[in-house]
Design a protein around this motif. Sequence first.
Motif, PDB file in Angstrom:
ATOM      1  N   SER A  32     -16.149   4.968  -1.770  1.00 33.18           N
ATOM      2  CA  SER A  32     -17.510   5.299  -1.992  1.00 33.18           C
ATOM      3  C   SER A  32     -17.823   6.846  -1.880  1.00 33.18           C
ATOM      4  N   GLU A  33     -19.136   7.048  -1.996  1.00 34.09           N
ATOM      5  CA  GLU A  33     -19.392   8.560  -1.964  1.00 34.09           C
ATOM      6  C   GLU A  33     -19.354   9.165  -0.538  1.00 34.09           C
ATOM      7  N   GLU A  34     -19.362   8.107   0.477  1.00 34.83           N
ATOM      8  CA  GLU A  34     -19.086   8.622   2.019  1.00 34.83           C
ATOM      9  C   GLU A  34     -17.636   8.753   2.325  1.00 34.83           C
ATOM     10  N   GLU A  35     -16.659   7.769   1.683  1.00 35.89           N
ATOM     11  CA  GLU A  35     -15.468   7.697   2.268  1.00 35.89           C
ATOM     12  C   GLU A  35     -14.632   6.979   1.276  1.00 35.89           C
ATOM     13  N   THR A  36     -13.288   7.292   1.431  1.00 35.21           N
ATOM     14  CA  THR A  36     -12.433   6.607   0.672  1.00 35.21           C
ATOM     15  C   THR A  36     -11.204   6.158   1.665  1.00 35.21           C
ATOM     16  N   LEU A  37     -11.019   4.682   1.519  1.00 34.49           N
ATOM     17  CA  LEU A  37      -9.967   4.215   2.508  1.00 34.49           C
ATOM     18  C   LEU A  37      -8.605   4.541   1.469  1.00 34.49           C
ATOM     19  N   GLU A  38      -7.572   4.803   2.223  1.00 27.63           N
ATOM     20  CA  GLU A  38      -6.072   4.897   1.536  1.00 27.63           C
ATOM     21  C   GLU A  38      -5.314   5.223   2.558  1.00 27.63           C
ATOM     22  N   PRO A  39      -3.930   4.780   2.351  1.00 28.47           N
ATOM     23  CA  PRO A  39      -2.939   4.977   3.339  1.00 28.47           C
ATOM     24  C   PRO A  39      -2.579   6.471   3.608  1.00 28.47           C
ATOM     25  N   LEU A  40      -1.825   6.794   4.598  1.00 30.41           N
ATOM     26  CA  LEU A  40      -1.315   8.168   4.943  1.00 30.41           C
ATOM     27  C   LEU A  40      -0.387   8.670   3.764  1.00 30.41           C
ATOM     28  N   ASN A  41      -0.511   9.688   3.320  1.00 31.93           N
ATOM     29  CA  ASN A  41       0.276  10.292   2.080  1.00 31.93           C
ATOM     30  C   ASN A  41       0.138   9.333   0.953  1.00 31.93           C
ATOM     31  N   ASN A  42      -0.901   8.825   0.717  1.00 29.38           N
ATOM     32  CA  ASN A  42      -0.919   7.977  -0.348  1.00 29.38           C
ATOM     33  C   ASN A  42      -0.592   8.594  -1.866  1.00 29.38           C
ATOM     34  N   PHE A  46       9.616  -0.392  -5.299  1.00 30.83           N
ATOM     35  CA  PHE A  46       8.848  -1.671  -5.128  1.00 30.83           C
ATOM     36  C   PHE A  46       8.608  -1.865  -3.596  1.00 30.83           C
ATOM     37  N   ARG A  47       9.528  -1.354  -2.604  1.00 35.12           N
ATOM     38  CA  ARG A  47       9.261  -1.575  -1.358  1.00 35.12           C
ATOM     39  C   ARG A  47       8.135  -0.643  -0.775  1.00 35.12           C
ATOM     40  N   GLN A  48       8.091   0.500  -1.314  1.00 39.01           N
ATOM     41  CA  GLN A  48       7.157   1.431  -1.235  1.00 39.01           C
ATOM     42  C   GLN A  48       5.654   1.136  -1.728  1.00 39.01           C
ATOM     43  N   LEU A  49       5.615   0.324  -2.876  1.00 38.38           N
ATOM     44  CA  LEU A  49       4.392  -0.168  -3.382  1.00 38.38           C
ATOM     45  C   LEU A  49       4.018  -1.539  -2.366  1.00 38.38           C
ATOM     46  N   GLN A  50       5.275  -2.170  -1.872  1.00 40.56           N
ATOM     47  CA  GLN A  50       4.431  -3.297  -0.799  1.00 40.56           C
ATOM     48  C   GLN A  50       3.866  -2.730   0.466  1.00 40.56           C
ATOM     49  N   GLU A  51       4.460  -1.770   0.943  1.00 38.47           N
ATOM     50  CA  GLU A  51       3.971  -0.949   1.970  1.00 38.47           C
ATOM     51  C   GLU A  51       2.656  -0.451   1.689  1.00 38.47           C
ATOM     52  N   LEU A  52       2.369   0.172   0.595  1.00 32.81           N
ATOM     53  CA  LEU A  52       0.969   0.525   0.314  1.00 32.81           C
ATOM     54  C   LEU A  52       0.161  -0.535   0.432  1.00 32.81           C
ATOM     55  N   PHE A  53       0.408  -1.835  -0.115  1.00 36.83           N
ATOM     56  CA  PHE A  53      -0.563  -2.764  -0.107  1.00 36.83           C
ATOM     57  C   PHE A  53      -0.684  -3.313   1.426  1.00 36.83           C
ATOM     58  N   ILE A  54       0.171  -3.510   2.002  1.00 38.16           N
ATOM     59  CA  ILE A  54       0.161  -3.794   3.548  1.00 38.16           C
ATOM     60  C   ILE A  54      -0.768  -2.835   4.291  1.00 38.16           C
ATOM     61  N   GLU A  55      -0.716  -1.643   4.133  1.00 38.66           N
ATOM     62  CA  GLU A  55      -1.227  -0.578   5.028  1.00 38.66           C
ATOM     63  C   GLU A  55      -2.955  -0.617   4.383  1.00 38.66           C
ATOM     64  N   SER A  61      -1.447  -0.733 -11.321  1.00 40.49           N
ATOM     65  CA  SER A  61      -2.771  -0.796 -11.964  1.00 40.49           C
ATOM     66  C   SER A  61      -3.611  -1.616 -10.845  1.00 40.49           C
ATOM     67  N   VAL A  62      -3.300  -2.664 -10.003  1.00 41.66           N
ATOM     68  CA  VAL A  62      -3.815  -3.492  -9.094  1.00 41.66           C
ATOM     69  C   VAL A  62      -4.127  -2.400  -8.145  1.00 41.66           C
ATOM     70  N   TYR A  63      -3.051  -1.833  -7.693  1.00 42.70           N
ATOM     71  CA  TYR A  63      -3.303  -0.955  -6.525  1.00 42.70           C
ATOM     72  C   TYR A  63      -4.231   0.142  -6.785  1.00 42.70           C
ATOM     73  N   LYS A  64      -4.385   0.758  -7.898  1.00 39.17           N
ATOM     74  CA  LYS A  64      -5.270   1.788  -8.196  1.00 39.17           C
ATOM     75  C   LYS A  64      -6.812   1.348  -8.095  1.00 39.17           C
ATOM     76  N   ALA A  65      -6.562   0.197  -8.931  1.00 42.25           N
ATOM     77  CA  ALA A  65      -8.097  -0.785  -8.881  1.00 42.25           C
ATOM     78  C   ALA A  65      -8.657  -0.855  -7.485  1.00 42.25           C
ATOM     79  N   LEU A  66      -7.590  -1.350  -6.565  1.00 46.72           N
ATOM     80  CA  LEU A  66      -8.011  -1.608  -4.970  1.00 46.72           C
ATOM     81  C   LEU A  66      -8.477  -0.329  -4.560  1.00 46.72           C
ATOM     82  N   LEU A  67      -7.799   0.575  -4.694  1.00 47.41           N
ATOM     83  CA  LEU A  67      -8.221   2.143  -4.185  1.00 47.41           C
ATOM     84  C   LEU A  67      -9.738   2.208  -4.692  1.00 47.41           C
ATOM     85  N   GLU A  68      -9.941   2.032  -5.933  1.00 49.42           N
ATOM     86  CA  GLU A  68     -11.271   2.682  -6.457  1.00 49.42           C
ATOM     87  C   GLU A  68     -12.282   1.478  -5.956  1.00 49.42           C
ATOM     88  N   GLN A  69     -12.048   0.362  -5.797  1.00 47.78           N
ATOM     89  CA  GLN A  69     -12.882  -0.663  -5.007  1.00 47.78           C
ATOM     90  C   GLN A  69     -13.347  -0.187  -3.533  1.00 47.78           C
TER      91      GLN A  69
END
Length: 109
Positions: A58-68, A85-94, A47-55
Amino acid sequence: MSTLQRSIEKEKIMPFFVLWTKLEEEIGIIHTSKRTDASLFMKQGISVYKALLEQCSSEEETLEPLNNDERLHFVESYTSTYAAFRQLQELFIEMQKKVAAKRAILNRL
């Protein structure tokens, strides 16, 4: 200042990483002790990760890791596993790296 630039300001992004750090520690303890299921904390982390993705969107661009999407689907499907768990850690790091890089580019403009 662009919409994306405002949405990735340090003050707006840091709470997500602070919260994840607390959850990450708890999940790590659970996986080490193997006494309980980490699914509840993993779902909070997702949930925290999805909220971060949402944050970071924007209309112009979305930041997200490769193969998110594929990686997030794996994490959601196997919340009780250490691999998820490790994959979620890596998503946050990226995400942290992506945000820092984008912030640097936007600040130069």
